[in-house]
Each structure stands twice: as structure tokens, then as C-alpha cells.
Design an enzyme around this catalytic site. Structure first.
Site, short mmCIF file in Angstrom:
data_model
loop_
_atom_site.label_atom_id
_atom_site.label_comp_id
_atom_site.label_asym_id
_atom_site.label_seq_id
_atom_site.Cartn_x
_atom_site.Cartn_y
_atom_site.Cartn_z
CB ILE A 1 -8.15 31.88 -11.31
CG1 ILE A 1 -7.24 32.87 -12.04
CG2 ILE A 1 -9.23 31.34 -12.24
CD1 ILE A 1 -6.34 32.23 -13.10
CG ASP B 1 -1.40 17.60 -2.82
OD1 ASP B 1 -1.55 17.83 -4.04
OD2 ASP B 1 -0.29 17.49 -2.28
CB VAL B 2 -5.19 17.98 -7.39
CG1 VAL B 2 -6.37 18.83 -6.99
CG2 VAL B 2 -4.03 18.84 -7.88
CB VAL C 1 -4.49 35.99 -13.93
CG1 VAL C 1 -5.75 36.50 -13.24
CG2 VAL C 1 -4.84 35.25 -15.21
CE1 TYR D 1 1.34 26.92 -14.89
CE2 TYR D 1 1.65 28.11 -16.95
CZ TYR D 1 0.91 27.85 -15.81
OH TYR D 1 -0.27 28.54 -15.58
CG ASP E 1 -6.37 25.59 -1.95
OD1 ASP E 1 -6.65 26.35 -2.90
OD2 ASP E 1 -5.21 25.46 -1.49
CE LYS F 1 -1.61 25.35 -16.02
NZ LYS F 1 -2.77 25.09 -15.17
CB SER G 1 -5.54 31.63 -3.51
OG SER G 1 -4.69 32.55 -4.13
P1 NAD Z 1 -3.05 31.18 -6.87
O1 NAD Z 1 -1.68 30.88 -6.36
O2 NAD Z 1 -3.68 32.48 -6.49
O3 NAD Z 1 -4.04 30.00 -6.47
C1 NAD Z 1 -3.70 28.66 -6.63
C2 NAD Z 1 -4.41 27.86 -5.55
O4 NAD Z 1 -4.17 26.48 -5.84
C3 NAD Z 1 -3.86 28.14 -4.14
O5 NAD Z 1 -4.92 28.32 -3.24
C4 NAD Z 1 -3.06 26.87 -3.82
O6 NAD Z 1 -3.05 26.56 -2.44
C5 NAD Z 1 -3.82 25.83 -4.63
N1 NAD Z 1 -3.02 24.66 -4.97
C6 NAD Z 1 -1.77 24.62 -5.47
N2 NAD Z 1 -1.37 23.35 -5.63
C7 NAD Z 1 -2.39 22.56 -5.22
C8 NAD Z 1 -2.58 21.16 -5.12
N3 NAD Z 1 -1.61 20.31 -5.44
N4 NAD Z 1 -3.78 20.71 -4.69
C9 NAD Z 1 -4.76 21.57 -4.32
N5 NAD Z 1 -4.64 22.89 -4.34
C10 NAD Z 1 -3.45 23.39 -4.80
O7 NAD Z 1 -2.90 31.05 -8.45
P2 NAD Z 1 -3.91 31.34 -9.66
O8 NAD Z 1 -3.23 32.31 -10.55
O9 NAD Z 1 -5.28 31.60 -9.22
O10 NAD Z 1 -3.82 29.91 -10.40
C11 NAD Z 1 -4.93 29.09 -10.64
C12 NAD Z 1 -4.72 28.37 -11.95
O11 NAD Z 1 -4.61 29.32 -13.00
C13 NAD Z 1 -3.46 27.50 -12.03
O12 NAD Z 1 -3.77 26.28 -12.66
C14 NAD Z 1 -2.53 28.31 -12.91
O13 NAD Z 1 -1.63 27.50 -13.63
C15 NAD Z 1 -3.54 28.98 -13.83
N6 NAD Z 1 -3.06 30.18 -14.51
C16 NAD Z 1 -2.62 31.26 -13.80
C17 NAD Z 1 -2.16 32.37 -14.49
C18 NAD Z 1 -1.64 33.60 -13.77
O14 NAD Z 1 -0.97 34.42 -14.41
N7 NAD Z 1 -1.94 33.80 -12.50
C19 NAD Z 1 -2.18 32.40 -15.89
C20 NAD Z 1 -2.67 31.28 -16.58
C21 NAD Z 1 -3.10 30.18 -15.88
#
Ligand code: NAD
Length: 267
Positions: free
Chosen positions: A35, A77-78, A205, A172, A54, A176, A33
């Protein structure tokens, strides 16, 4: 003196091809999903053999099917060390090695610090910090065993470089920030093996990760006002930065975090 890298010796066309990752085996955690998905599809287009890892098995399968081109899905699951060791080991055997890890799975439990429970705190650490370390460590073990150079790129956040933001998010922000310094330390430790370690630090994002925020137009407007470029980021813009850092084009870059933030941190 070591040999000059390909980018310094090849033709102009060859230099451009250093932005590609043809034939490289790339693992993307949280790749189903947002990013991670944008990165998986871009990596596949850039020539990599992509594994989407994932914890959401169905979403991972859907994502791999949508991307096509041999992209594969694995449930992971990480926060589960044994699962990381098992899944990475199987991929290493099946694909003949691991070249790139994108440490992207993440979670958040947004609450005022005085209300955050130890269970919530530990849950966020287990995924964002410990999970990122375990995946990096396990990928590096495979790279080292095959005497193979590699690249690791983690998705940090502007919240790892700032205590601000729209709402309290202590666990969080702590994790980070940890990922950013872990990036420096692993880069230094593994540089002699040709393993580069970098991170990106996105601003807000448009993904399901911040769905509650996206549902409130006044918060979106506040982010736009706080951002010099006047908008939020799209997942594809973060994926582009991840591809750059993972590719041979970034062969002299290690230990750094690249903000993808529309100028947020420059203020
Ligand atoms: P998203 O919810 O669209 O995707 C996250 C994905 O990670 C999902 O498919 C989920 O199932 C998977 N996931 C969650 N926990 C997991 C685990 N324990 N093991 C394996 N998979 C797992 O979110 P995103 O916005 O694409 O987030 C991706 C990364 O970007 C994250 O690390 C988030 O902290 C970071 N991030 C997001 C934003 C934002 O605003 N969206 C900003 C900065 C950083």
C-alpha cells in the site's frame, strides 16, 4: 467568517486540480512495499515531492528508483523515536517543510489471545500505535513551526472497526482501533492549525503483509464470500483513497476513517 477555500471559488478545472498535490512534501512510512509503495507512486504522479521511509533500506532505495521523479528513500524504523525526530528534521530542512504524512508502516503477530506474549504485544504496539503517534506528533511539530497547514493519513484496518476476521489477531485489532480514535483526537486538537488528520481502513489487500493467507486458496475464497463486492482490495485502490484524503479535495474532512472494504463493514 474565514475566507472560502480555493475549491469553492475556482473554475471547474481548478476544482479538479484540488485532487492534485503539486509541490507538496509527502512522507510515507512503510513506503517500500504494498500500500505504501502504491501510495508513493500515485503521490509522485499527483505532483508531490515524495520521501519513502522504511526500515528495509534496500527495498526503500529500489522503490524510490522505480518511481523516479525525484522520489527519495530514507531508512526509518517507526518504533525508534530518536530516528523519527532525526529523519523528519533532516527532511524538513532539506525540503523546506513537511505537508503530508502517510502513517502506513504496520506489523502483525497473529495468535490466539491466550498465547500472545507481552513481548509480541509490545512489538505490535510499538510499530502500529506508538510509531503512528510519534510520526504524527513529529510531523505536526514541523508543520506548526512553519505555521503550515498539513494533512496526515494513517492506514488503519477494518480490523480496527471489527472484532472478527479469519484468524485471532488481538494486538493488531487493538492497535488499529487505537489509530482510529487517535485520528479523531489529533484531528480535533490540530484543526485550529489547519492540520487535517484522517485514516483509511482497508479490507484484505493483496500485499506481502498477508502472504500466508494468499497462499491458501480456501481462505481467499472465504474473504471473497465475506465481501459484498466479492473480491479483495488491490494496493492501488487504497492509495487512491489516501490521495483523496491527503489532497485539498478533502479540505473539509478531518477526524474520519474511510473504509476501503468492498462493503465488508456495511453488512
Ligand atoms: P507490506 O508488507 O507490503 O508493506 C509494509 C511496509 O512497511 C514494508 O515495506 C515494511 O518494510 C515496512 N515496515 C514494517 N515495519 C516497519 C517499521 N517498524 N518501520 C518502518 N517501516 C516498516 O504491507 P501492506 O499490506 O502494504 O501494509 C501497509 C499497512 O496497511 C500496514 O499498516 C497494515 O497494517 C495495513 N493494512 C494491510 C492490509 C492487508 O491486507 N495487506 C489490510 C488492512 C491494513
Amino acid at each position: 467568517m474565514s475566507d472560502a477555500p480555493e475549491i469553492a471559488t475556482s473554475s471547474l478545472a481548478g476544482r479538479l486540480s484540488c485532487f492534485r498535490i503539486d509541490g507538496m512534501v509527502a512522507l510515507i512510512t512503510g513506503g517500500a512495499s504494498g500500500i505504501g509503495f502504491a501510495t508513493a507512486s500515485l503521490f509522485a504522479e499527483a505532483g508531490a515531492s515524495v520521501f519513502i521511509l522504511d526500515r528495509d533500506a534496500a527495498a526503500a532505495e529500489r522503490a524510490a528508483t522505480e518511481i523516479g521523479g525525484g522520489t527519495r528513500a530514507r531508512t526509518l524504523d517507526v518504533a525508534d523515536e530518536a530516528a523519527i525526530v532525526r529523519v523528519f528534521s533532516r527532511i524538513d530542512a532539506e525540503a523546506g517543510g513537511i505537508d503530508i504524512l502517510v502513517n502506513n508502516a504496520g506489523t502483525a503477530i497473529r495468535r490466539p489471545a491466550v498465547e500472545q506474549t507481552i513481548e509480541e504485544w509490545n512489538q505490535v504496539l510499538a510499530v502500529n500505535m506508538t510509531g503512528a503517534f510519534l510520526a504524527a506528533r513529529t510531523a505536526a511539530r514541523h508543520m506548526l513551526a512553519r505555521r503550515r497547514a498539513g494533512a496526515i493519513v494513517s492506514t488503519a484496518s477494518i480490523m480496527g472497526l471489527s472484532g472478527g476476521g479469519l484468524y485471532p489477531n488481538i494486538s493488531y485489532q487493538s492497535t488499529k482501533g487505537a489509530v482510529i480514535n487517535m485520528t479523531r483526537a489529533l484531528a480535533v486538537e490540530w484543526a485550529k492549525h489547519g492540520i487535517r488528520v484522517n485514516a483509511v481502513a482497508p479490507t484484505y489487500v493483496r500485499t506481502q503483509f498477508i502472504a500466508p493467507l494468499l497462499a491458501q486458496p480456501e481462505l481467499v475464497a472465504a474473504i471473497e464470500r465475506m465481501t459484498p463486492l466479492g473480491r479483495m482490495a488491490e494496493p492501488e485502490e487504497v492509495a487512491a483513497a489516501i490521495l483523496f484524503l491527503a489532497s485539498p479535495a478533502a479540505g473539509m474532512i478531518t477526524g474520519h476513517t474511510l473504509p476501503v472494504d468492498g462493503g465488508f463493514l456495511a453488512q
